[in-house]
Design a protein around this motif. Structure first.
Motif, mmCIF file in Angstrom:
data_model
loop_
_atom_site.group_PDB
_atom_site.id
_atom_site.type_symbol
_atom_site.label_atom_id
_atom_site.label_comp_id
_atom_site.label_asym_id
_atom_site.label_seq_id
_atom_site.Cartn_x
_atom_site.Cartn_y
_atom_site.Cartn_z
ATOM 1 N N LEU A 71 0.966 -1.320 0.154
ATOM 2 C CA LEU A 71 -0.040 -0.010 0.234
ATOM 3 C C LEU A 71 0.954 1.328 0.054
ATOM 4 O O LEU A 71 1.669 1.078 0.695
ATOM 5 C CB LEU A 71 -0.842 0.201 1.068
ATOM 6 N N GLU A 72 0.534 2.208 -1.091
ATOM 7 C CA GLU A 72 1.468 3.408 -1.039
ATOM 8 C C GLU A 72 0.771 4.353 -0.117
ATOM 9 O O GLU A 72 -0.371 4.266 0.404
ATOM 10 C CB GLU A 72 1.614 3.821 -2.218
ATOM 11 N N HIS A 73 1.478 5.570 0.141
ATOM 12 C CA HIS A 73 0.803 6.483 0.865
ATOM 13 C C HIS A 73 -0.505 6.939 0.606
ATOM 14 O O HIS A 73 -0.513 7.301 -0.744
ATOM 15 C CB HIS A 73 1.812 7.730 1.126
ATOM 16 N N THR A 74 -1.472 7.080 1.440
ATOM 17 C CA THR A 74 -2.843 7.297 1.135
ATOM 18 C C THR A 74 -3.387 8.318 2.101
ATOM 19 O O THR A 74 -3.512 7.603 3.347
ATOM 20 C CB THR A 74 -3.605 6.388 0.873
ATOM 21 N N SER A 75 -3.508 9.410 1.883
ATOM 22 C CA SER A 75 -4.214 10.727 2.760
ATOM 23 C C SER A 75 -5.445 10.332 3.039
ATOM 24 O O SER A 75 -6.195 9.876 2.449
ATOM 25 C CB SER A 75 -3.597 12.039 2.308
ATOM 26 N N PRO A 76 -6.303 10.991 3.867
ATOM 27 C CA PRO A 76 -7.523 10.932 4.162
ATOM 28 C C PRO A 76 -8.249 11.553 3.086
ATOM 29 O O PRO A 76 -8.055 12.766 2.490
ATOM 30 C CB PRO A 76 -7.801 11.690 5.455
ATOM 31 N N GLY A 77 -9.286 10.818 2.527
ATOM 32 C CA GLY A 77 -9.859 11.184 1.181
ATOM 33 C C GLY A 77 -9.418 10.430 0.112
ATOM 34 O O GLY A 77 -10.244 10.776 -1.073
ATOM 35 N N ASP A 78 -8.130 10.109 -0.215
ATOM 36 C CA ASP A 78 -7.601 9.724 -1.275
ATOM 37 C C ASP A 78 -8.016 8.300 -1.377
ATOM 38 O O ASP A 78 -8.478 7.701 -0.439
ATOM 39 C CB ASP A 78 -5.921 9.990 -1.435
ATOM 40 N N ALA A 79 -7.763 7.580 -2.648
ATOM 41 C CA ALA A 79 -8.335 6.342 -2.978
ATOM 42 C C ALA A 79 -7.016 5.508 -3.272
ATOM 43 O O ALA A 79 -5.928 6.014 -3.706
ATOM 44 C CB ALA A 79 -9.211 6.367 -4.202
ATOM 45 N N PHE A 80 -7.117 4.142 -3.273
ATOM 46 C CA PHE A 80 -6.166 3.257 -3.783
ATOM 47 C C PHE A 80 -6.583 1.968 -4.299
ATOM 48 O O PHE A 80 -7.968 1.747 -3.949
ATOM 49 C CB PHE A 80 -5.335 2.809 -2.249
ATOM 50 N N ASN A 81 -6.093 1.450 -4.946
ATOM 51 C CA ASN A 81 -6.677 0.082 -5.482
ATOM 52 C C ASN A 81 -6.200 -1.343 -5.098
ATOM 53 O O ASN A 81 -4.831 -1.358 -4.563
ATOM 54 C CB ASN A 81 -6.274 0.137 -7.016
ATOM 55 N N LEU A 82 -6.779 -2.287 -4.836
ATOM 56 C CA LEU A 82 -6.559 -3.665 -4.482
ATOM 57 C C LEU A 82 -6.658 -4.423 -5.553
ATOM 58 O O LEU A 82 -7.912 -4.623 -6.293
ATOM 59 C CB LEU A 82 -7.451 -3.967 -3.232
ATOM 60 N N ALA A 83 -5.759 -5.270 -5.773
ATOM 61 C CA ALA A 83 -5.624 -6.222 -6.810
ATOM 62 C C ALA A 83 -6.024 -7.426 -5.966
ATOM 63 O O ALA A 83 -5.283 -7.989 -5.111
ATOM 64 C CB ALA A 83 -4.229 -6.478 -7.604
ATOM 65 N N LEU A 84 -7.036 -8.130 -6.606
ATOM 66 C CA LEU A 84 -7.586 -9.109 -5.804
ATOM 67 C C LEU A 84 -7.323 -10.610 -6.283
ATOM 68 O O LEU A 84 -8.068 -11.519 -5.927
ATOM 69 C CB LEU A 84 -9.262 -9.040 -5.305
ATOM 70 N N GLY A 85 -6.705 -10.496 -7.558
ATOM 71 C CA GLY A 85 -6.419 -11.815 -7.996
ATOM 72 C C GLY A 85 -7.478 -12.424 -9.107
ATOM 73 O O GLY A 85 -8.598 -11.759 -9.162
ATOM 74 N N ALA A 86 -7.342 -13.677 -9.626
ATOM 75 C CA ALA A 86 -7.937 -14.233 -10.707
ATOM 76 C C ALA A 86 -9.302 -14.639 -10.237
ATOM 77 O O ALA A 86 -9.391 -15.534 -9.125
ATOM 78 C CB ALA A 86 -7.223 -15.146 -11.656
ATOM 79 N N ASP A 87 -10.452 -14.522 -11.050
ATOM 80 C CA ASP A 87 -11.739 -15.445 -10.766
ATOM 81 C C ASP A 87 -12.082 -16.126 -11.889
ATOM 82 O O ASP A 87 -12.224 -15.519 -12.946
ATOM 83 C CB ASP A 87 -12.501 -14.187 -10.315
ATOM 84 N N GLU A 88 -12.225 -17.549 -11.469
ATOM 85 C CA GLU A 88 -12.621 -18.452 -12.549
ATOM 86 C C GLU A 88 -14.047 -18.295 -12.883
ATOM 87 O O GLU A 88 -14.501 -19.108 -13.870
ATOM 88 C CB GLU A 88 -11.965 -19.843 -12.395
ATOM 89 N N GLY A 89 -14.823 -17.584 -12.225
ATOM 90 C CA GLY A 89 -16.299 -17.496 -12.348
ATOM 91 C C GLY A 89 -16.793 -16.761 -13.531
ATOM 92 O O GLY A 89 -18.127 -16.970 -13.993
ATOM 93 N N ILE A 90 -15.861 -16.300 -14.215
ATOM 94 C CA ILE A 90 -16.015 -15.660 -15.541
ATOM 95 C C ILE A 90 -15.437 -16.166 -16.602
ATOM 96 O O ILE A 90 -14.351 -16.381 -16.554
ATOM 97 C CB ILE A 90 -15.840 -14.190 -15.498
ATOM 98 N N ALA A 91 -15.932 -16.673 -17.778
ATOM 99 C CA ALA A 91 -15.396 -17.295 -18.690
ATOM 100 C C ALA A 91 -15.025 -16.365 -19.837
ATOM 101 O O ALA A 91 -16.117 -15.765 -20.296
ATOM 102 C CB ALA A 91 -16.347 -18.878 -19.222
ATOM 103 N N ILE A 92 -13.956 -16.636 -20.487
ATOM 104 C CA ILE A 92 -13.634 -15.602 -21.352
ATOM 105 C C ILE A 92 -13.029 -16.388 -22.497
ATOM 106 O O ILE A 92 -12.009 -17.212 -22.238
ATOM 107 C CB ILE A 92 -12.558 -14.491 -21.019
ATOM 108 N N THR A 93 -13.260 -16.043 -23.707
ATOM 109 C CA THR A 93 -12.408 -16.862 -24.947
ATOM 110 C C THR A 93 -12.097 -15.685 -25.747
ATOM 111 O O THR A 93 -12.794 -14.520 -25.941
ATOM 112 C CB THR A 93 -13.137 -17.806 -25.831
ATOM 113 N N HIS A 94 -11.027 -15.663 -26.604
ATOM 114 C CA HIS A 94 -10.496 -14.965 -27.681
ATOM 115 C C HIS A 94 -9.847 -15.508 -28.875
ATOM 116 O O HIS A 94 -9.003 -16.269 -28.665
ATOM 117 C CB HIS A 94 -9.476 -13.773 -27.036
ATOM 118 N N LYS A 95 -10.768 -15.221 -29.912
ATOM 119 C CA LYS A 95 -10.132 -15.659 -31.005
ATOM 120 C C LYS A 95 -10.380 -15.085 -32.458
ATOM 121 O O LYS A 95 -10.961 -14.221 -32.511
ATOM 122 C CB LYS A 95 -11.010 -17.411 -31.253
ATOM 123 N N GLN A 96 -9.357 -15.543 -33.394
ATOM 124 C CA GLN A 96 -9.312 -14.648 -34.715
ATOM 125 C C GLN A 96 -10.374 -15.597 -35.694
ATOM 126 O O GLN A 96 -10.118 -16.740 -35.752
ATOM 127 C CB GLN A 96 -7.841 -14.669 -35.183
#
Length: 561
Positions: free
Chosen positions: A436-461
């Motif tokens: 976590l980087e420095h975050t003052s009151p009122g500022d926002a930060f992001n959390l990376a929560l990892g992969a979720d296999e509950g959403i299926a995705i395909t990509h093809k040409q």
């Protein structure tokens, strides 16, 4: 006449003796100034990122006049200039001065190190004792072996009548065998004990090595206070001093609850100290101030430009950049290194009250804390923050057909969140370690929560072809068609952001045209990146077509295709 002179001399001698006795009587009436050693305990500690302010308390019984009070056993590393004292009590007293003196001791003053060193010494003495016993057994075994050899050997020139009888030889050999077996068994037992001792010595040595290194100067300091009392009474004394080799770093546990779009952020302090004295059941305060930076912003030195010297072989012009870097790296003036005095701002940790107007934030830990002087990290809870989170899934199927959950969290508390390590949990399951980087009151930060296999995705040409176009000016056109398919297999709705890209032309002769998606659905930016923002119901499937063409003059070779 002579008798009168003698009487006069006797009277004069008696007067002088009485006169010399007067100062002795006067000094006897003044109380002797004796130094009194006080018992003191550490009551409170304020920890910064690189030092600590320790507050000791002691009680003294003062007599009328000047009292000299000693507080012994202070760490040798304390900063003498930081020593301060105050007091209150029934005696009307004035603290005249305070000083420190260093005392050298035979053994290490750190009780933890001293205990380990004593245990190591005891184990090594026991090892030597066992080694001596093993050497003695080996000597006995060698003697028996020589006795057996002498029993069966026949010296030259010995008469037959003097030769040993067979029964005696057999008896000697049997005795030697029995004794050798006993000695071998005892030696094996000693070897096992020695092996156990070696492991214990190694373990104790590792524990000793884990302690912070000590100075070869084994010493402690004594603080001496001179106090003037107008009348006798007691005085409660507070002694404050700064010592290095202490600090704290924040750490966090972020627990994300996806059903409630909520983050429970555990705020912790990792406190370490190797000051030479244990802090037992002290009132602990954590400060975000950084005294090592000084009290003022650094000042800039002039950045001059000049022509090179005429005798230089270099062409005339501006001084090289290396000289500029030298000027920039010049040490800051002494004022920039001046020490700053901080007013410690009290903050009630339990109610998470922080003074926003102060230049620093302080956290007063509610429960008494014990921090040993072994440089081990002690995890102390500061507070727990309940924050709202905006959850969104992100996917880049061209690279990896997997959706990753992100949370955007706004710091709605009064606490500044300092940089530190963070462990991330999603619905009670551990997913990642991040920072976590420095975050003052009122500022926002992001959390990376990892992969979720509950959403299926395909990509093809789905299609790719090349054609020649144009009547007067012939051009080559390459067309590409892709299809991205996403399906929400989760029990609830999700917000999904899908990223992809189209080529970007760096030459006016190369033209890139996008046929799909429509600009209202996803429009490429200047770097060709585009995003679809999708809200998917449970079980919903969505298809995202991507079509574009690249056109350039016939006969040219284009890089990047």
């Amino acid at each position: 006449m002579e008798q009168s002179v003698a009487l006069w001399l006797s009277a004069l001698l008696l007067f002088m003796k009485r006169l010399l006795l007067i100062p002795t009587l006067l000094f006897a009436a003044i109380p002797a100034l004796a130094a009194a050693a006080l018992d003191s305990t550490i009551r409170a500690v304020t920890v910064y990122n690189d030092r600590a302010i320790v507050t000791r308390s002691a009680r003294a019984e003062l007599h009328e006049g000047i009292n000299e009070l000693l507080i012994e056993g202070l760490p040798a590393s304390l900063l003498d200039d930081s020593l301060q004292a105050s007091g209150n009590g029934t005696a009307t007293a004035t603290i005249l001065d305070i000083s420190t003196r260093e005392h050298f001791v035979a053994a290490t003053p750190d009780p933890r190190r001293a205990a380990l060193e004593e245990q190591l010494t005891s184990l090594r003495e026991e090892k030597r004792s066992l080694s001596d016993r093993a050497a003695l057994i080996k000597t006995q075994r060698d003697l028996i072996e020589r006795l057996q050899n002498s029993a069966v050997s026949i010296a030259s020139g010995v008469e037959k009548a003097e030769r040993p009888k067979l029964a005696e030889v057999q008896e000697t050999l049997a005795y030697g065998k029995a004794e050798t077996e006993k000695l071998n068994a005892a030696l094996q037992a000693l070897d096992r004990e020695l092996a156990v001792l070696e492991e214990q010595i190694s373990a104790q040595q590792h524990q000793l090595d884990e302690l912070p290194p000590v100075s070869p100067r084994r010493s402690v300091k004594t603080a001496t206070l001179r106090v003037q009392a107008s009348h006798a009474g007691d005085l409660d004394i507070e002694l404050r001093y700064t010592t290095p080799h202490a600090g704290w770093r924040p750490s966090y546990d972020a627990r994300v609850f996806t059903a409630d779009n909520r983050v429970e952020l555990g705020y912790y302090a990792q406190v370490r100290q190797s000051t030479g004295e244990d802090w037992e059941n002290v009132a602990l305060t954590l400060s975000t101030a950084r005294p090592s930076l000084g009290g003022h912003a650094p000042k800039l030195s002039p950045w001059p430009l000049d022509l090179l010297a005429e005798e230089s072989d270099s062409p005339p012009g501006i001084r090289p950049l290396a000289r500029q870097a030298e000027l920039l790296a010049s040490p800051a003036p002494a004022a920039a290194q001046a020490r700053m005095t901080f007013d410690l701002v009290s903050a009630d940790y339990a109610e998470a009250q922080v003074d926003r107007s102060a230049s620093v934030a302080t956290f007063q830990v509610e429960a008494p804390a014990t921090i040993p002087s072994d440089n081990s990290a002690k995890k102390i809870s500061v507070t727990t923050l309940d924050l709202e989170a905006e959850l969104a899934y992100r996917a880049t199927p061209k690279r990896l057909p997997t959706a990753f959950l992100d949370a955007s969290v706004r710091n709605t508390s009064d606490y500044p969140l300092l940089p530190g390590k963070m462990s991330v949990f999603v619905d009670h399951g551990f997913v990642a370690s991040s920072r976590l980087e420095h975050t003052s009151p009122g500022d926002a930060f992001n959390l990376a929560l990892g992969a979720d296999e509950g959403i299926a995705i395909t990509h093809k040409q789905t299609r790719r072809f090349t054609e020649q176009v144009g009547l007067m000016t012939r051009s080559t056109r390459n067309s590409y068609e892709y299809l991205i398919t996403v399906k929400n297999n989760k029990a609830g709705p999700v917000h999904l952001i899908v990223s992809d890209q189209v080529p970007v032309s760096r030459n006016e002769k190369i033209s890139v045209k996008v046929q799909a998606p429509a600009a209202r659905d996803a429009k490429p930016d200047a770097e060709g990146l585009l995003e679809w923002a999708l809200d998917l119901a449970p079980g919903e499937t969505r298809e995202l077509p991507l079509k574009f063409s690249i056109e350039y003059p016939q006969g040219l070779s284009v890089s990047g295709l």
